[in-house]
Write a protein that holds these residues in place. Structure first.
Motif, mmCIF file in Angstrom:
data_model
loop_
_atom_site.group_PDB
_atom_site.id
_atom_site.type_symbol
_atom_site.label_atom_id
_atom_site.label_comp_id
_atom_site.label_asym_id
_atom_site.label_seq_id
_atom_site.Cartn_x
_atom_site.Cartn_y
_atom_site.Cartn_z
ATOM 1 N N ASN A 53 0.835 -1.050 0.158
ATOM 2 C CA ASN A 53 -0.083 -0.042 0.077
ATOM 3 C C ASN A 53 0.851 1.114 0.185
ATOM 4 O OD1 ASN A 53 -2.905 -1.190 0.880
ATOM 5 N ND2 ASN A 53 -1.232 -2.114 2.031
ATOM 6 N N LEU A 54 0.827 2.074 -0.900
ATOM 7 C CA LEU A 54 1.669 3.279 -1.237
ATOM 8 C C LEU A 54 0.713 4.417 -1.283
ATOM 9 C CD1 LEU A 54 4.402 1.921 -3.664
ATOM 10 C CD2 LEU A 54 4.374 2.067 -0.966
ATOM 11 N N ILE A 55 0.865 5.553 -0.635
ATOM 12 C CA ILE A 55 -0.182 6.682 -0.707
ATOM 13 C C ILE A 55 0.725 8.082 -0.571
ATOM 14 C CG2 ILE A 55 -2.276 7.925 0.301
ATOM 15 C CD1 ILE A 55 -1.346 4.420 1.764
ATOM 16 N N GLY A 56 0.377 8.618 -1.500
ATOM 17 C CA GLY A 56 0.817 10.068 -1.656
ATOM 18 C C GLY A 56 -0.485 11.277 -1.510
ATOM 19 N N HIS A 57 -0.326 12.077 -0.759
ATOM 20 C CA HIS A 57 -1.361 13.026 -0.724
ATOM 21 C C HIS A 57 -0.716 14.553 -0.364
ATOM 22 C CE1 HIS A 57 -1.980 13.123 3.638
ATOM 23 N NE2 HIS A 57 -1.842 11.752 3.388
ATOM 24 N N VAL A 58 -1.477 15.695 -0.762
ATOM 25 C CA VAL A 58 -1.293 17.015 -0.470
ATOM 26 C C VAL A 58 -2.382 17.477 0.427
ATOM 27 C CG1 VAL A 58 -2.086 17.755 -2.611
ATOM 28 C CG2 VAL A 58 -0.345 19.072 -1.694
ATOM 29 N N GLU A 59 -2.037 18.484 1.246
ATOM 30 C CA GLU A 59 -3.162 18.985 1.993
ATOM 31 C C GLU A 59 -2.851 20.519 2.099
ATOM 32 O OE1 GLU A 59 -5.308 18.910 6.466
ATOM 33 O OE2 GLU A 59 -3.778 17.363 5.890
ATOM 34 N N TYR A 60 -3.576 21.409 1.852
ATOM 35 C CA TYR A 60 -3.573 22.739 2.275
ATOM 36 C C TYR A 60 -4.281 23.321 3.111
ATOM 37 C CZ TYR A 60 -3.615 27.980 1.407
ATOM 38 O OH TYR A 60 -3.566 29.175 1.503
ATOM 39 N N GLY A 61 -3.783 24.283 3.978
ATOM 40 C CA GLY A 61 -4.536 24.754 5.344
ATOM 41 C C GLY A 61 -5.460 25.889 4.921
ATOM 42 N N LEU A 62 -6.943 25.821 4.903
ATOM 43 C CA LEU A 62 -7.945 27.043 4.792
ATOM 44 C C LEU A 62 -7.749 27.761 5.942
ATOM 45 C CD1 LEU A 62 -10.543 25.005 2.807
ATOM 46 C CD2 LEU A 62 -8.885 26.511 1.878
ATOM 47 N N THR A 63 -7.948 27.062 6.841
ATOM 48 C CA THR A 63 -7.775 27.849 8.310
ATOM 49 C C THR A 63 -6.799 27.068 9.335
ATOM 50 O OG1 THR A 63 -9.549 26.444 9.307
ATOM 51 C CG2 THR A 63 -10.316 28.145 8.043
ATOM 52 N N ASN A 64 -7.032 27.632 10.328
ATOM 53 C CA ASN A 64 -5.946 26.696 11.445
ATOM 54 C C ASN A 64 -6.371 25.357 11.739
ATOM 55 O OD1 ASN A 64 -4.145 28.842 11.508
ATOM 56 N ND2 ASN A 64 -4.845 29.713 13.315
ATOM 57 N N GLN A 65 -7.743 25.249 11.389
ATOM 58 C CA GLN A 65 -8.312 23.835 11.498
ATOM 59 C C GLN A 65 -8.733 22.922 10.445
ATOM 60 O OE1 GLN A 65 -9.804 26.650 13.072
ATOM 61 N NE2 GLN A 65 -8.648 26.788 14.995
ATOM 62 N N ILE A 66 -8.975 23.641 9.378
ATOM 63 C CA ILE A 66 -9.230 22.996 8.233
ATOM 64 C C ILE A 66 -8.351 22.746 6.990
ATOM 65 C CG2 ILE A 66 -11.181 22.959 6.569
ATOM 66 C CD1 ILE A 66 -12.916 24.162 8.643
ATOM 67 N N GLY A 67 -8.312 21.770 6.566
ATOM 68 C CA GLY A 67 -7.319 21.445 5.463
ATOM 69 C C GLY A 67 -8.062 20.550 4.443
ATOM 70 N N VAL A 68 -7.702 20.901 3.213
ATOM 71 C CA VAL A 68 -8.196 20.252 2.139
ATOM 72 C C VAL A 68 -7.299 19.841 1.156
ATOM 73 C CG1 VAL A 68 -10.584 21.251 2.240
ATOM 74 C CG2 VAL A 68 -8.720 22.437 0.713
ATOM 75 N N GLY A 69 -7.383 18.549 0.280
ATOM 76 C CA GLY A 69 -6.522 18.235 -0.540
ATOM 77 C C GLY A 69 -6.778 17.110 -1.327
ATOM 78 N N GLY A 70 -6.044 16.102 -1.677
ATOM 79 C CA GLY A 70 -6.055 15.011 -2.603
ATOM 80 C C GLY A 70 -5.092 14.205 -2.544
#
Length: 133
Positions: A42-59
């Motif tokens: 199982n190999l996983i790579g992802h990116v996440e961006y901080g919209l706020t100090n609590q919420i992050g979105v990515g893929g």
């Protein structure tokens, strides 16, 4: 329609980030590579961006291989970071949800934590609970 349920523990992950401090903040960009602990590879790579100090979105992208069965899918990710509720130096506790697209669709829920060695490097672990069709 084939339905399968899977549980697996994220065994090992490294995160390289543009973090300004050893916690998740608005404007952070996290790049993560994982190896998951369960049957198969199982190999996983992802990116996440901080919209706020609590919420992050990515893929990201997920690859699984076991006994001749191979699957690759992409996913979108939403994370809620609990740093305002759980304050432990160098730790980032979070809960995430992912929507996977590949041979089928699936949803995964991921409680986890990240430990920052310094401002740029961290290790993390997540427990993944999910289902796919």
């Amino acid at each position: 329609m084939k339905t399968s349920t899977f549980l697996f523990l994220m065994f090992f992950g490294f995160c390289v980030s543009t973090v300004k401090a050893q916690t998740f903040e608005k404007g952070n960009l996290l790049l993560t590579a994982d190896i998951a602990l369960n049957s198969g590879t199982n190999l996983i790579g992802h990116v996440e961006y901080g919209l706020t100090n609590q919420i992050g979105v990515g893929g990201g992208i997920y690859y699984f291989s076991y006994l001749g069965f191979n699957d690759t899918n992409i996913f979108g990710r939403f994370s809620y970071h609990l740093n305002d509720l759980i304050k432990v130096d160098k730790f980032d506790f979070m809960g995430s949800a992912e929507l996977h697209f590949g041979d089928g669709t699936g949803i995964a829920i991921l409680p986890g934590a990240r430990y920052y060695f310094n401002e740029k490097i961290a290790a993390h672990a997540e427990f993944t609970i999910g289902a796919s069709n």
